[in-house]
Write an enzyme that holds these catalytic residues in place. Sequence first.
Site, PDB file in Angstrom:
ATOM      1  N   CYS A  83       0.352  -1.143  -0.094  1.00 28.30           N
ATOM      2  CA  CYS A  83       0.286   0.081  -0.164  1.00 28.30           C
ATOM      3  C   CYS A  83       0.996   1.318   0.142  1.00 28.30           C
ATOM      4  O   CYS A  83       1.698   1.330   1.134  1.00 28.30           O
ATOM      5  CB  CYS A  83      -0.789   0.059   1.330  1.00 28.30           C
ATOM      6  SG  CYS A  83      -1.849   1.546   1.070  1.00 28.30           S
ATOM      7  N   LYS A 122       2.355  -9.281   0.820  1.00 26.30           N
ATOM      8  CA  LYS A 122       2.015  -9.043  -0.309  1.00 26.30           C
ATOM      9  C   LYS A 122       2.858  -8.091  -0.845  1.00 26.30           C
ATOM     10  O   LYS A 122       3.012  -6.951   0.370  1.00 26.30           O
ATOM     11  CB  LYS A 122       0.305  -8.728  -0.382  1.00 26.30           C
ATOM     12  CG  LYS A 122      -0.097  -8.147  -1.867  1.00 26.30           C
ATOM     13  CD  LYS A 122      -1.687  -8.026  -1.168  1.00 26.30           C
ATOM     14  CE  LYS A 122      -1.884  -7.740  -3.109  1.00 26.30           C
ATOM     15  NZ  LYS A 122      -1.876  -6.381  -2.948  1.00 26.30           N
ATOM     16  N   HIS A 154       2.028  -8.100  -6.949  1.00 25.50           N
ATOM     17  CA  HIS A 154       1.108  -7.249  -7.376  1.00 25.50           C
ATOM     18  C   HIS A 154       2.206  -6.522  -8.137  1.00 25.50           C
ATOM     19  O   HIS A 154       3.349  -5.847  -7.755  1.00 25.50           O
ATOM     20  CB  HIS A 154       0.825  -5.775  -6.558  1.00 25.50           C
ATOM     21  CG  HIS A 154       0.102  -5.125  -7.056  1.00 25.50           C
ATOM     22  ND1 HIS A 154      -1.122  -3.572  -6.638  1.00 25.50           N
ATOM     23  CD2 HIS A 154       0.141  -4.790  -8.432  1.00 25.50           C
ATOM     24  CE1 HIS A 154      -1.441  -3.096  -7.940  1.00 25.50           C
ATOM     25  NE2 HIS A 154      -1.139  -3.631  -9.004  1.00 25.50           N
ATOM     26  N   GLY A 195      -2.400  -8.318 -10.297  1.00 24.61           N
ATOM     27  CA  GLY A 195      -2.392  -6.812 -10.881  1.00 24.61           C
ATOM     28  C   GLY A 195      -2.956  -6.988 -11.998  1.00 24.61           C
ATOM     29  O   GLY A 195      -1.971  -7.804 -13.466  1.00 24.61           O
ATOM     30  N   GLY A 196      -3.776  -6.800 -12.608  1.00 33.89           N
ATOM     31  CA  GLY A 196      -4.353  -6.746 -13.892  1.00 33.89           C
ATOM     32  C   GLY A 196      -4.891  -7.715 -14.449  1.00 33.89           C
ATOM     33  O   GLY A 196      -4.705  -7.934 -15.743  1.00 33.89           O
TER      34      GLY A 196
HETATM   35  C1  FMN Z   1     -10.938  -0.371  -3.240  1.00 35.17           C
HETATM   36  C2  FMN Z   1      -8.997  -0.810  -3.094  1.00 35.17           C
HETATM   37  C3  FMN Z   1      -8.465  -0.807  -2.239  1.00 35.17           C
HETATM   38  C4  FMN Z   1      -7.545  -2.245  -1.918  1.00 35.17           C
HETATM   39  N1  FMN Z   1      -7.021  -1.783  -0.692  1.00 35.17           N
HETATM   40  C5  FMN Z   1      -6.208  -3.445  -1.062  1.00 35.17           C
HETATM   41  C6  FMN Z   1      -5.706  -3.774   0.767  1.00 35.17           C
HETATM   42  O1  FMN Z   1      -6.427  -3.431   2.001  1.00 35.17           O
HETATM   43  N2  FMN Z   1      -4.485  -4.162   0.582  1.00 35.17           N
HETATM   44  C7  FMN Z   1      -4.346  -4.458  -0.340  1.00 35.17           C
HETATM   45  O2  FMN Z   1      -3.517  -5.453  -0.253  1.00 35.17           O
HETATM   46  N3  FMN Z   1      -4.328  -4.263  -1.212  1.00 35.17           N
HETATM   47  C8  FMN Z   1      -5.648  -3.690  -1.843  1.00 35.17           C
HETATM   48  N4  FMN Z   1      -5.279  -2.836  -2.867  1.00 35.17           N
HETATM   49  C9  FMN Z   1      -4.900  -3.523  -4.316  1.00 35.17           C
HETATM   50  C10 FMN Z   1      -5.430  -4.619  -4.765  1.00 35.17           C
HETATM   51  O3  FMN Z   1      -5.562  -5.816  -3.518  1.00 35.17           O
HETATM   52  C11 FMN Z   1      -4.476  -5.243  -5.828  1.00 35.17           C
HETATM   53  O4  FMN Z   1      -2.979  -5.312  -5.672  1.00 35.17           O
HETATM   54  C12 FMN Z   1      -4.976  -4.453  -6.541  1.00 35.17           C
HETATM   55  O5  FMN Z   1      -5.953  -3.626  -7.091  1.00 35.17           O
HETATM   56  C13 FMN Z   1      -4.054  -5.168  -8.790  1.00 35.17           C
HETATM   57  O6  FMN Z   1      -4.935  -5.705  -9.106  1.00 35.17           O
HETATM   58  P1  FMN Z   1      -6.409  -5.899  -9.182  1.00 35.17           P
HETATM   59  O7  FMN Z   1      -5.877  -5.563 -10.494  1.00 35.17           O
HETATM   60  O8  FMN Z   1      -6.141  -8.077  -9.958  1.00 35.17           O
HETATM   61  O9  FMN Z   1      -7.022  -5.264  -9.266  1.00 35.17           O
HETATM   62  C14 FMN Z   1      -6.553  -2.336  -3.191  1.00 35.17           C
HETATM   63  C15 FMN Z   1      -6.920  -2.139  -3.937  1.00 35.17           C
HETATM   64  C16 FMN Z   1      -8.763  -1.731  -4.400  1.00 35.17           C
HETATM   65  C17 FMN Z   1      -9.206  -0.633  -6.099  1.00 35.17           C
END
Ligand code: FMN
Length: 321
Positions: A83, A122, A154, A195-196
């Site tokens: 984060c 993570k 990620h 990611g993605g």
């Molecule tokens: C609204 C929102 C909140 C998120 N909160 C967290 C979180 O609390 N912890 C975390 O590790 N990643 C958090 N993420 C990141 C996601 O876990 C992920 O790593 C990121 O969206 C990329 O993956 P994706 O493309 O499949 O969404 C958050 C993403 C979004 C959109």
Amino acid sequence: MMEWTDRHCRFFHRLMTRHALLYTEMATTGAVLHGNRAELIGFDPFEHPVALQLGGSDPRALAQCARIAQDLGYDEINLNVGCPSDRVQEGRFGACLMAEPEHVGDCVAAMKAHVKVPVTVKCRIGIDEQDPEEALETFAGAVERAGVDGLVVHARKAWLKGLSPRQNRDVPPLDHGRVHRLKAAHPGLPVVLNGGIASLEAAAAHLDRVDGVMMGRAAYQEPWRLLDVDPLVFGAAAPLRAPKDAAQALIPYIERELERGTRLSAITRHMLGLFRGVPGARAFRRHLASESVKPGAGTDALEAALALVADRMPEPATVAA
Ligand SMILES: Cc1cc2nc3c(=O)[nH]c(=O)nc-3n(C[C@H](O)[C@H](O)[C@H](O)COP(=O)(O)O)c2cc1C
């Protein structure tokens, strides 16, 4: 995911896949130790298997929180090193810990010494000016030596200055290849790619090069995709046939929650994308979004929204791959 994967969301998702591992929102060690624990990290046994994600950087506090989580029944403890928000940086945790691999190793070792359940991390492939080849290797080596049970990566950098958390989820380019190379270099370390990943087909394409795939936004925004997880990924029967079955299966849970004083919209907000790609999806979403926030709204609002949408899976051609 903060504000998204609360206990209502996880219960709903679990109806659609019995096997995928679900993750909580990040909970900071301060909140777990001093906040309203039931409210913050309580969960329903139906959610298993479920991982608690912790945010923190004090090995003692993390160890205490890991023990609390294990005692509550969590199946895995995950440490957030991804984060990029300012608030998190001020607390010296999240993605900025990519610059302190040995310290993250100490955190992992402290948690491992206190719990039997898996402890995972993570992370990103790097931050700021780091070279992802070197930075991720150093980071993975440190947590692996500390006994980590898995690394969720990620597959993009985080820029700690100049980009918002939202931009940090889209702007730095994805590098799935970096995660594949990490796994090849650490065959004994379970590596999960994130990611993605926009579809299960895309997820499956990675599974011969990594141990798992984590889907974030696609799973939340188009939850019907979860209906295929058990047959396509785990070789098990799908628990439900179509999105409408998932909505109907949630009704007894909603009724229970309404009786406890939960507002309808707190649950149904997680369902707004359930029919994306199905005829009537827009009418469903609009009706539910406007009716569920009215005082005293009950399951009849959901039933009325369901009457506006077709009872089938989305057309593959209408949804992004
Ligand atoms: C609204 C929102 C909140 C998120 N909160 C967290 C979180 O609390 N912890 C975390 O590790 N990643 C958090 N993420 C990141 C996601 O876990 C992920 O790593 C990121 O969206 C990329 O993956 P994706 O493309 O499949 O969404 C958050 C993403 C979004 C959109």
